[in-house]
Design a protein around this motif. Structure first.
Motif, PDB file in Angstrom:
ATOM      1  N   PRO A  73      33.789  31.820   9.323  1.00 31.41           N
ATOM      2  CA  PRO A  73      34.113  33.150   9.406  1.00 31.41           C
ATOM      3  C   PRO A  73      34.453  33.897   7.978  1.00 31.41           C
ATOM      4  O   PRO A  73      34.069  34.950   7.784  1.00 31.41           O
ATOM      5  N   SER A  74      35.243  33.151   7.310  1.00 30.98           N
ATOM      6  CA  SER A  74      35.507  33.680   5.912  1.00 30.98           C
ATOM      7  C   SER A  74      34.190  33.689   5.078  1.00 30.98           C
ATOM      8  O   SER A  74      34.461  34.571   4.057  1.00 30.98           O
ATOM      9  N   SER A  75      33.218  33.172   5.139  1.00 24.41           N
ATOM     10  CA  SER A  75      32.024  33.156   4.348  1.00 24.41           C
ATOM     11  C   SER A  75      30.703  33.841   5.013  1.00 24.41           C
ATOM     12  O   SER A  75      29.837  33.906   4.467  1.00 24.41           O
ATOM     13  N   ASN A  76      31.184  34.585   6.221  1.00 25.65           N
ATOM     14  CA  ASN A  76      30.032  35.161   6.828  1.00 25.65           C
ATOM     15  C   ASN A  76      28.855  34.113   7.312  1.00 25.65           C
ATOM     16  O   ASN A  76      27.745  34.575   7.183  1.00 25.65           O
ATOM     17  N   LEU A  77      29.183  32.923   7.469  1.00 22.99           N
ATOM     18  CA  LEU A  77      28.124  31.760   7.668  1.00 22.99           C
ATOM     19  C   LEU A  77      28.250  31.320   8.995  1.00 22.99           C
ATOM     20  O   LEU A  77      29.198  30.951   9.585  1.00 22.99           O
ATOM     21  N   ARG A  78      26.894  31.357   9.581  1.00 23.49           N
ATOM     22  CA  ARG A  78      26.986  30.608  10.798  1.00 23.49           C
ATOM     23  C   ARG A  78      25.735  29.614  10.824  1.00 23.49           C
ATOM     24  O   ARG A  78      24.572  29.926  10.653  1.00 23.49           O
TER      25      ARG A  78
END
Length: 665
Positions: free
Chosen positions: A117-122
């Protein structure tokens, strides 16, 4: 199962474990309220610091804090071990954050979704995908670092800047595809982007081959986000993937997939020339978003397939009388207890087969006296309990001692322990149907702990706790972090567990359970023959390993080992035994390749005179020898002074005298 009081699944009394890890550390809040996997292909991602890699074919993937590292692993081999080496070829994160941790937001049989979540990565980690797929959920500047030096970096040209080719100084080539234009720059060890949102796919290019690159280009537009497996009919498994994008789906099949893949029942194309190396053998490209895998059926029977000649029955009866007279229980360890009640149940079925019914009442009493305390909660010092934290059965001893009951309380070996209980319960329900009806709900609770296929009807247990639908065999390690992922040491006990579930289905007239147990037993057998039985001339493993070995010690997700848990590999019988016990009718299917059995037994025989080769272990060698040398094995079995906890002289004589009868009767 209908959701009414009569059919509400039975749940053992709840306990609060003091030794289990907290699943809320890494699972999303919506998942923590449901039963969670305890032996999954991504288990390392939710244990301790979650920073050990997992092998998600064809890549080793490691997630730590707000980074995810990707490795196309190199492979090391010797005569005693094969392993894949993690080296962070690419590490992906956001430039704007270096804190936080990952969260598992969804998982299926063939995939897991990991969010940072902190990196906006999924990250959509789909097993067998040649691409790593990530979604950047908000405009975010990215950083991709490497442990190598970047030798060259190029885009496809001025008309499109959505594909990039990255070459490292170790001769690796990687391809990066973006769903929309992305501006990238690089140094010798880092690639960075301006703020980007959308989908990125990264793939290793095998052999730096232009033909392989064309294939990766062609199928880069469609990506899987999840994948499920279902058993549509007996001995048939279907994979179905949910995809996004346009075009066909490209995935990779391991050697067992290719043996079982039915190209006539579904629209798939095998791309033989497109390959990635793997510790499981070459992974080959398959195009299609649905696969059908079919295996040969196995026959689930109470008794031997051939029967026993009348002239051999007296010898079995003599041993049977002695073994029944000496039945006793001297343990509360769930594994040893299970082996001993299954051993007793074998005596009842052998008595049926040789028409000596006089001993069956004594066996029935022993089984009732031994099983009921576990089901009723009246056993002193131990018992089955329900753990709500992860959603499964543990033991009272295991609730505060991770080492008790061979780690059953931290979800080790559930199919082994409970498989023995299912076998004994199935036999008791067969010979005493009234008892079977009384304890059916509790018996089914034991079964569903590791064999639940319908989490809606039974929301207390995760789906198939131990069986891996991608590898098509079980894992046994439970909630312990290992650098090489999950492991499996006893194919035969796993086969026996699923066979026992099928027998329980027969005892209760449950055709669905018969089909499920039979299908998983058949798949486990095929996997054992593919990866655990090491045969001369086969090329899955390196020659230096194959020449020296005929059976695996422990098979890990990322390693092949000749050692076993309880000792080193020095005595070969210690490897053969765990992959042979218990000796049951289903053992015929597991060891149906007589040429291999001869190789295996001859490989072990020279070790049997060495110190430490106990009679209990020798019995399994002689059982296999009986497949091709009945008389020789019989004499050796008669000389044994001791037997494994789950074995007996009666059982070995039954096995010996039921070999080859069908050929000359």
């Amino acid at each position: 199962m209908a959701n009414n009081k009569k059919n509400t699944p039975y749940v053992f009394p709840q306990t609060q474990s003091t030794v289990l890890p907290d699943p809320s550390n890494f699972f999303s809040s919506n998942l923590v309220s449901t039963p969670l996997p305890t032996n999954s292909f991504f288990q390392n991602f939710v244990l301790k610091n979650s920073d050990q890699p997992e092998y998600i074919h064809p890549y080793l993937v490691k997630s730590s804090n707000c980074f995810l590292s990707l490795s196309y692993p190199s492979r090391k081999a010797s005569s005693s071990v094969i392993y894949q080496e993690f080296n962070p070829d690419l590490t992906i994160t956001s430039k704007q954050s270096s804190t936080g941790k990952h969260t598992i937001t969804s998982f299926t049989d063939l995939s897991v979704t990991l969010d940072i979540p902190s990196s906006n990565l999924r990250f959509f980690l789909v097993r067998g995908s040649p691409y790593l797929t990530l979604s950047v959920t908000q405009p975010t500047p990215l950083s991709i670092t490497t442990n190598h030096s970047i030798a060259s970096f190029s885009s496809t040209g001025s008309t499109s800047i959505n594909k990039f080719t990255i070459k490292f100084d170790n001769a690796q080539t990687w391809l990066l595809y973006a769903s929309s234009p992305i501006e990238l720059s690089h140094t010798t060890s880092e690639i960075t982007s301006q703020a980007f949102s959308g989908t990125i796919r990264i793939a290793f290019l095998p052999n730096s081959d232009p033909d392989n690159e064309s294939i990766l280009d062609l199928f880069s537009f469609t990506y899987p986000v999840s994948g499920n497996a279902v058993i549509k009919e007996p001995f048939c498994v279907e994979y179905k993937w949910e995809t996004k994008g346009s075009g066909d789906l490209l995935l990779l099949a391991h050697p067992l997939h290719l043996q079982l893949l039915s190209t006539k029942d579904t629209d798939v194309t095998v791309v033989d020339s497109f390959k990635y190396r793997s510790i499981d053998g070459d992974l080959v490209g398959v195009v299609g978003d649905s696969w059908i895998l079919k295996t040969d059926p196995v026959s689930v029977t109470w008794h031997s397939s051939r029967g026993i000649k009348e002239e051999n029955q007296d010898e079995i009866v003599s041993a049977l009388v002695n073994d029944v007279e000496t039945l006793k229980m001297g343990t509360t360890d769930s594994y040893l207890y299970g082996k001993q009640i299954a051993r007793a149940a074998r005596l009842a079925l052998i008595a049926e087969e040789v028409f000596f019914y006089d001993v069956i009442p004594n066996v029935r009493k022993f089984l009732k006296d031994s099983i009921e305390p576990w089901l009723d909660g009246t056993l002193k010092l131990n018992g089955f309990m329900y753990d709500h934290k992860w959603g499964g059965i543990i033991t009272s001893k295991g609730s505060d001692d991770a080492g008790a009951d061979s780690g059953f309380g931290i979800y080790n070996d559930h199919q082994y322990h409970l498989g023995y209980f299912l076998y004994a319960i199935a036999v008791l329900a067969k010979i005493d149907p009234a008892w079977g009806r009384k304890y059916k709900s509790k018996a089914y609770s034991l079964m569903q702990d590791f064999l639940n296929m319908d989490t809606e009807s039974n929301p207390y247990y995760t789906k198939l706790r131990c069986f891996d639908f991608y590898k098509l065999h079980s894992w046994a390690a439970g909630l312990t972090e290992f650098a090489d992922g999950r492991n499996h040491e006893s194919t035969s006990q796993a086969v026996s567990a699923y066979y026992s579930a099928a027998l329980m289905g027969m005892a209760y007239g449950d055709v669905q359970l018969v089909a499920l147990g039979s299908t998983l037993a058949a798949m486990e057998i095929r996997a054992a023959k593919t990866w655990f039985h090491v045969k001369t001339g086969e090329k899955i493993y390196e020659d230096e390993f194959t020449v020296e070995n005929r059976i695996m010690g422990i098979l890990w997700a990322n390693k092949r080992d000749t050692d076993v848990w309880f000792t080193s590999h020095k005595l070969k019988v210690y490897r053969l035994g765990p992959h042979t016990l218990p000796v049951m009718p289903i053992s015929e299917d597991l060891f149906s390749d007589v040429d291999y059995v001869i190789e295996l037994v001859e490989w072990v025989l020279a070790d049997l005179n060495k110190e430490g080769a106990e009679d209990a272990w020798k019995g399994f060698v002689y059982a296999l020898e009986a497949i091709y040398d009945n008389e020789g094995a019989l004499q050796k079995i008669k000389s044994l002074k001791g037997f494994d906890d789950g074995n007996s002289l009666t059982n070995l004589l039954w096995w010996i005298h039921s070999r080859g009868y069908g050929d000359d009767k």
